[in-house]
Design an enzyme around this catalytic site. Structure first.
Site, PDB file in Angstrom:
ATOM      1  N   TYR A  69       0.821  -1.221   0.000  1.00  0.00           N
ATOM      2  CA  TYR A  69       0.000   0.000   0.000  1.00  0.00           C
ATOM      3  C   TYR A  69       0.849   1.262   0.000  1.00  0.00           C
ATOM      4  CZ  TYR A  69      -4.371  -2.402   0.014  1.00  0.00           C
ATOM      5  OH  TYR A  69      -5.426  -3.159  -0.391  1.00  0.00           O
ATOM      6  N   ARG A 110       1.588   1.863  -3.505  1.00  0.00           N
ATOM      7  CA  ARG A 110       0.426   2.340  -4.273  1.00  0.00           C
ATOM      8  C   ARG A 110       0.039   3.764  -3.877  1.00  0.00           C
ATOM      9  NH1 ARG A 110      -4.164  -1.629  -3.514  1.00  0.00           N
ATOM     10  NH2 ARG A 110      -5.187  -0.358  -5.100  1.00  0.00           N
ATOM     11  N   HIS A 134     -15.132   1.518  -2.613  1.00  0.00           N
ATOM     12  CA  HIS A 134     -14.047   0.626  -2.199  1.00  0.00           C
ATOM     13  C   HIS A 134     -13.051   1.348  -1.304  1.00  0.00           C
ATOM     14  CE1 HIS A 134     -14.790  -2.239  -5.850  1.00  0.00           C
ATOM     15  NE2 HIS A 134     -15.687  -2.371  -4.895  1.00  0.00           N
ATOM     16  N   CYS A 173     -13.339  -1.092  17.061  1.00  0.00           N
ATOM     17  CA  CYS A 173     -12.749   0.153  17.618  1.00  0.00           C
ATOM     18  C   CYS A 173     -13.299   1.345  16.859  1.00  0.00           C
ATOM     19  CB  CYS A 173     -11.227   0.079  17.495  1.00  0.00           C
ATOM     20  SG  CYS A 173     -10.411   1.646  17.755  1.00  0.00           S
ATOM     21  N   CYS A 229      -3.101   2.020  16.056  1.00  0.00           N
ATOM     22  CA  CYS A 229      -4.320   2.811  16.280  1.00  0.00           C
ATOM     23  C   CYS A 229      -4.125   3.717  17.504  1.00  0.00           C
ATOM     24  CB  CYS A 229      -5.510   1.875  16.500  1.00  0.00           C
ATOM     25  SG  CYS A 229      -7.034   2.776  16.884  1.00  0.00           S
ATOM     26  N   CYS A 265      -7.434   2.888  20.303  1.00  0.00           N
ATOM     27  CA  CYS A 265      -7.414   1.723  21.206  1.00  0.00           C
ATOM     28  C   CYS A 265      -5.987   1.392  21.628  1.00  0.00           C
ATOM     29  CB  CYS A 265      -8.063   0.505  20.537  1.00  0.00           C
ATOM     30  SG  CYS A 265      -7.118  -0.157  19.168  1.00  0.00           S
TER      31      CYS A 265
HETATM   32  C1  BV8 Z   1     -18.016  -8.834  -0.864  1.00  0.00           C
HETATM   33  C2  BV8 Z   1      -9.940  -2.328  -2.956  1.00  0.00           C
HETATM   34  C3  BV8 Z   1     -19.298 -10.004   0.758  1.00  0.00           C
HETATM   35  C4  BV8 Z   1      -8.788  -3.017  -2.400  1.00  0.00           C
HETATM   36  C5  BV8 Z   1     -11.103  -3.926  -4.280  1.00  0.00           C
HETATM   37  C6  BV8 Z   1     -15.839 -15.724  -6.211  1.00  0.00           C
HETATM   38  C7  BV8 Z   1     -14.764 -16.054  -5.416  1.00  0.00           C
HETATM   39  C8  BV8 Z   1     -14.328 -15.194  -4.388  1.00  0.00           C
HETATM   40  C9  BV8 Z   1     -14.977 -13.994  -4.153  1.00  0.00           C
HETATM   41  C10 BV8 Z   1     -16.044 -13.676  -4.966  1.00  0.00           C
HETATM   42  C11 BV8 Z   1     -16.478 -14.516  -5.981  1.00  0.00           C
HETATM   43  N1  BV8 Z   1     -17.530 -13.912  -6.588  1.00  0.00           N
HETATM   44  C12 BV8 Z   1     -17.776 -12.727  -6.018  1.00  0.00           C
HETATM   45  C13 BV8 Z   1     -16.896 -12.588  -4.998  1.00  0.00           C
HETATM   46  C14 BV8 Z   1     -16.817 -11.481  -4.107  1.00  0.00           C
HETATM   47  C15 BV8 Z   1     -15.696 -10.517  -4.487  1.00  0.00           C
HETATM   48  C16 BV8 Z   1     -15.500 -10.393  -5.979  1.00  0.00           C
HETATM   49  O1  BV8 Z   1     -16.268  -9.767  -6.665  1.00  0.00           O
HETATM   50  N2  BV8 Z   1     -14.425 -11.046  -6.476  1.00  0.00           N
HETATM   51  C17 BV8 Z   1     -14.168 -11.000  -7.905  1.00  0.00           C
HETATM   52  C18 BV8 Z   1     -12.698 -10.767  -8.155  1.00  0.00           C
HETATM   53  C19 BV8 Z   1     -14.653 -12.317  -8.490  1.00  0.00           C
HETATM   54  N3  BV8 Z   1     -16.172  -9.260  -3.997  1.00  0.00           N
HETATM   55  C20 BV8 Z   1     -15.847  -8.911  -2.752  1.00  0.00           C
HETATM   56  O2  BV8 Z   1     -15.139  -9.564  -2.026  1.00  0.00           O
HETATM   57  C21 BV8 Z   1     -16.498  -7.639  -2.267  1.00  0.00           C
HETATM   58  N4  BV8 Z   1     -17.083  -7.904  -1.005  1.00  0.00           N
HETATM   59  O3  BV8 Z   1     -18.558  -9.395  -1.771  1.00  0.00           O
HETATM   60  O4  BV8 Z   1     -18.237  -9.094   0.438  1.00  0.00           O
HETATM   61  C22 BV8 Z   1     -19.794  -9.482   2.031  1.00  0.00           C
HETATM   62  C23 BV8 Z   1     -21.008  -8.788   2.026  1.00  0.00           C
HETATM   63  C24 BV8 Z   1     -21.475  -8.312   3.228  1.00  0.00           C
HETATM   64  C25 BV8 Z   1     -20.730  -8.458   4.408  1.00  0.00           C
HETATM   65  C26 BV8 Z   1     -19.494  -9.114   4.372  1.00  0.00           C
HETATM   66  C27 BV8 Z   1     -19.011  -9.629   3.176  1.00  0.00           C
HETATM   67  C28 BV8 Z   1     -15.433  -6.571  -2.059  1.00  0.00           C
HETATM   68  C29 BV8 Z   1     -14.967  -6.105  -3.396  1.00  0.00           C
HETATM   69  C30 BV8 Z   1     -13.979  -4.963  -3.180  1.00  0.00           C
HETATM   70  C31 BV8 Z   1     -12.604  -5.527  -3.274  1.00  0.00           C
HETATM   71  N5  BV8 Z   1     -11.661  -4.425  -3.247  1.00  0.00           N
HETATM   72  N6  BV8 Z   1     -10.207  -2.962  -4.203  1.00  0.00           N
HETATM   73  C32 BV8 Z   1      -7.594  -2.307  -2.869  1.00  0.00           C
HETATM   74  O5  BV8 Z   1      -7.405  -2.183  -4.105  1.00  0.00           O
HETATM   75  O6  BV8 Z   1      -6.848  -1.892  -1.992  1.00  0.00           O
HETATM   76  S1  BV8 Z   1     -11.555  -4.487  -5.803  1.00  0.00           S
HETATM   77  C33 BV8 Z   1     -10.501  -3.943  -7.011  1.00  0.00           C
HETATM   78  O7  BV8 Z   1     -11.125  -4.368  -8.237  1.00  0.00           O
HETATM   79  C34 BV8 Z   1     -10.411  -2.431  -7.135  1.00  0.00           C
HETATM   80  O8  BV8 Z   1     -11.173  -1.715  -6.187  1.00  0.00           O
HETATM   81  C35 BV8 Z   1     -10.979  -2.172  -8.518  1.00  0.00           C
HETATM   82  O9  BV8 Z   1     -11.608  -0.966  -8.571  1.00  0.00           O
HETATM   83  C36 BV8 Z   1     -11.924  -3.292  -8.639  1.00  0.00           C
HETATM   84  C37 BV8 Z   1     -12.489  -3.519  -9.994  1.00  0.00           C
HETATM   85  O10 BV8 Z   1     -11.420  -3.616 -10.906  1.00  0.00           O
HETATM   86  P1  BV8 Z   1     -11.461  -2.616 -12.161  1.00  0.00           P
HETATM   87  O11 BV8 Z   1     -11.506  -1.223 -11.659  1.00  0.00           O
HETATM   88  O12 BV8 Z   1     -12.536  -3.030 -13.097  1.00  0.00           O
HETATM   89  O13 BV8 Z   1     -10.038  -2.847 -12.775  1.00  0.00           O
HETATM   90  P2  BV8 Z   1      -9.610  -4.038 -13.754  1.00  0.00           P
HETATM   91  O14 BV8 Z   1      -8.122  -4.026 -13.817  1.00  0.00           O
HETATM   92  O15 BV8 Z   1     -10.332  -5.296 -13.359  1.00  0.00           O
HETATM   93  O16 BV8 Z   1     -10.209  -3.602 -15.165  1.00  0.00           O
HETATM   94  C38 BV8 Z   1      -9.717  -2.434 -15.787  1.00  0.00           C
HETATM   95  C39 BV8 Z   1     -10.576  -2.232 -17.022  1.00  0.00           C
HETATM   96  O17 BV8 Z   1     -10.159  -1.038 -17.648  1.00  0.00           O
HETATM   97  C40 BV8 Z   1     -10.426  -3.346 -18.031  1.00  0.00           C
HETATM   98  O18 BV8 Z   1     -11.705  -3.656 -18.558  1.00  0.00           O
HETATM   99  C41 BV8 Z   1      -9.535  -2.725 -19.108  1.00  0.00           C
HETATM  100  O19 BV8 Z   1      -9.852  -3.206 -20.404  1.00  0.00           O
HETATM  101  C42 BV8 Z   1      -9.915  -1.284 -19.016  1.00  0.00           C
HETATM  102  N7  BV8 Z   1      -8.856  -0.332 -19.373  1.00  0.00           N
HETATM  103  C43 BV8 Z   1      -7.521  -0.444 -19.193  1.00  0.00           C
HETATM  104  N8  BV8 Z   1      -6.913   0.678 -19.622  1.00  0.00           N
HETATM  105  C44 BV8 Z   1      -7.890   1.518 -20.057  1.00  0.00           C
HETATM  106  C45 BV8 Z   1      -9.131   0.883 -19.912  1.00  0.00           C
HETATM  107  N9  BV8 Z   1     -10.290   1.448 -20.258  1.00  0.00           N
HETATM  108  C46 BV8 Z   1     -10.238   2.695 -20.789  1.00  0.00           C
HETATM  109  N10 BV8 Z   1      -9.081   3.380 -20.960  1.00  0.00           N
HETATM  110  C47 BV8 Z   1      -7.893   2.831 -20.609  1.00  0.00           C
HETATM  111  N11 BV8 Z   1      -6.761   3.511 -20.804  1.00  0.00           N
END
Ligand code: BV8
Length: 304
Positions: A78, A81, A132, A145, A189, A192
């Site tokens: 982090y 990043r 996010h 906390c 923290c 706490c």
């Molecule tokens: C939840 C913060 C439940 C962290 C992020 C199967 C197995 C395991 C888990 C799951 C599953 N199915 C669903 C899940 C749940 C999981 C999930 O969705 N997993 C996915 C991977 C399958 N989701 C979660 O865990 C979420 N929580 O479901 O909890 C729950 C509910 C209630 C109570 C308790 C629990 C939490 C999701 C949040 C995770 N955190 N990030 C950090 O980064 O520090 S996610 C991470 O991916 C980022 O936040 C990012 O924003 C997000 C999405 O990615 P994108 O932004 O789309 O980026 P990516 O690289 O994928 O794509 C880029 C795109 O841009 C591409 O299409 C590319 O073509 C295009 N591109 C590239 N360059 C350009 C462009 N377009 C235009 N111009 C350009 N120049």
């Protein structure tokens, strides 16, 4: 579903004209923002080649268990990043989106990015939900906390280098042991005084911030007040006129679900992406627009 990267023709004049006319007549616009919006600002996307740090993908380190196993490694990730996002500048797409938000009070942005570039471009904060979290907020590792605050320190602690020494990025030995940092030197923290501070981004397996999700749900139900969601009243205007899906693979849930919900509320959808998707929620449907290419170029052109 394979992503086909098609040659990037310039958007046709008629496509631009039909989109511009629709933007002009749209009152309620929902925007789903992904890493592609910030790609041209130099921040690698998550699922492209550049999305790896050392030998890890975001999904391997953005989890509670990864932090419990090796908080130093996760803070190195982090710290890197944070420095990258701090050094980045909002690009013309961030500015064009902020400008549209100011013109359209009925616009709401759902931001998956954690880089704060939209805010730095002047996007009105009440019209953007950072579902996010943010790289520049920290919170107590123990949710009970409740401590959370802004933190823009680069590096987060003096012992963590501001830039990764060359070679470490792709070295096989990516363990934190090479950092020379001790866990007791990591930020703790102040409330706490027991737990470590962690990045206040939403990790995989964690729920999204309730207040922000509720705000988007209320907006989708057409109301802006608590009443509309509780009374389940048939609110006057839950129509969504347009949805912009900018630079997201739409693979992460529940964020990706907003595309289908906006369609159900009547929205036509405009995708801005480097790749056209042939299946899944990121697939354009009849009446949609697909702007293929760099968001930093196409978003300002389409919104001017
Ligand atoms: C939840 C913060 C439940 C962290 C992020 C199967 C197995 C395991 C888990 C799951 C599953 N199915 C669903 C899940 C749940 C999981 C999930 O969705 N997993 C996915 C991977 C399958 N989701 C979660 O865990 C979420 N929580 O479901 O909890 C729950 C509910 C209630 C109570 C308790 C629990 C939490 C999701 C949040 C995770 N955190 N990030 C950090 O980064 O520090 S996610 C991470 O991916 C980022 O936040 C990012 O924003 C997000 C999405 O990615 P994108 O932004 O789309 O980026 P990516 O690289 O994928 O794509 C880029 C795109 O841009 C591409 O299409 C590319 O073509 C295009 N591109 C590239 N360059 C350009 C462009 N377009 C235009 N111009 C350009 N120049």
């Amino acid at each position: 579903d394979e992503a086909r990267s098609i040659n990037y023709d310039r958007p046709s004049a008629e496509m631009l004209a039909s989109f511009t006319a629709h933007v002009r007549s749209s009152k309620r616009i929902l925007v789903l923002i992904g890493a592609g919006l910030s790609a041209s600002s130099g921040i690698p996307t998550y699922r492209s080649a550049g999305g790896f740090w050392r030998t890890f993908s975001d999904q391997q380190l953005a989890t509670k268990s990864a932090f419990e196993d090796d908080p130093i490694l996760v803070w190195q990730f982090y710290n890197y990043r944070r420095q990258q996002a701090k050094a980045a500048l909002p690009n013309p797409a961030h500015h064009a989106l902020a400008k549209l938000a100011k013109k359209k009070p009925g616009l709401l942005s759902v931001n998956q990015n954690v880089d704060e570039l939209c805010q730095r471009a002047g996007h009105p904060v009440e019209q953007i939900m950072n579902i996010h979290g943010s790289l520049f907020r920290v919170k107590c590792f123990d949710d009970a906390c409740g401590f959370e605050e802004d933190n823009h320190d680069i590096p987060i602690i003096p012992q963590l280098p501001v830039t990764e020494p060359p070679g470490v990025l792709d070295s096989a030995d990516a363990s934190s042991a090479t950092s020379g940092v001790r866990v007791d030197e990591l930020p703790h923290c102040p409330k706490c005084r027991v737990n470590l501070l962690r990045p206040a981004t939403v990790w995989f397996g964690e729920g999204l911030p309730e207040a922000k999700v509720n705000h988007v749900n209320r907006w989708l139900c057409g109301g802006n007040s608590e009443a509309s969601i509780d009374a389940n009243s048939a609110v006057e205007d839950n129509q969504v006129d347009l949805m912009l899906v900018i630079g997201t693979s739409a693979m992460v849930w529940p964020a990706a679900g907003y595309i289908g919900r906006a369609r159900k509320a009547g929205a036509r959808v405009a995708f801005f992406n480097m790749e056209a998707r042939s299946a899944g929620v990121a697939r354009p449907e009849e009446g949609d627009w697909m702007f293929l290419g760099d968001a930093a170029e196409l978003v300002p052109e389409a919104l001017k």
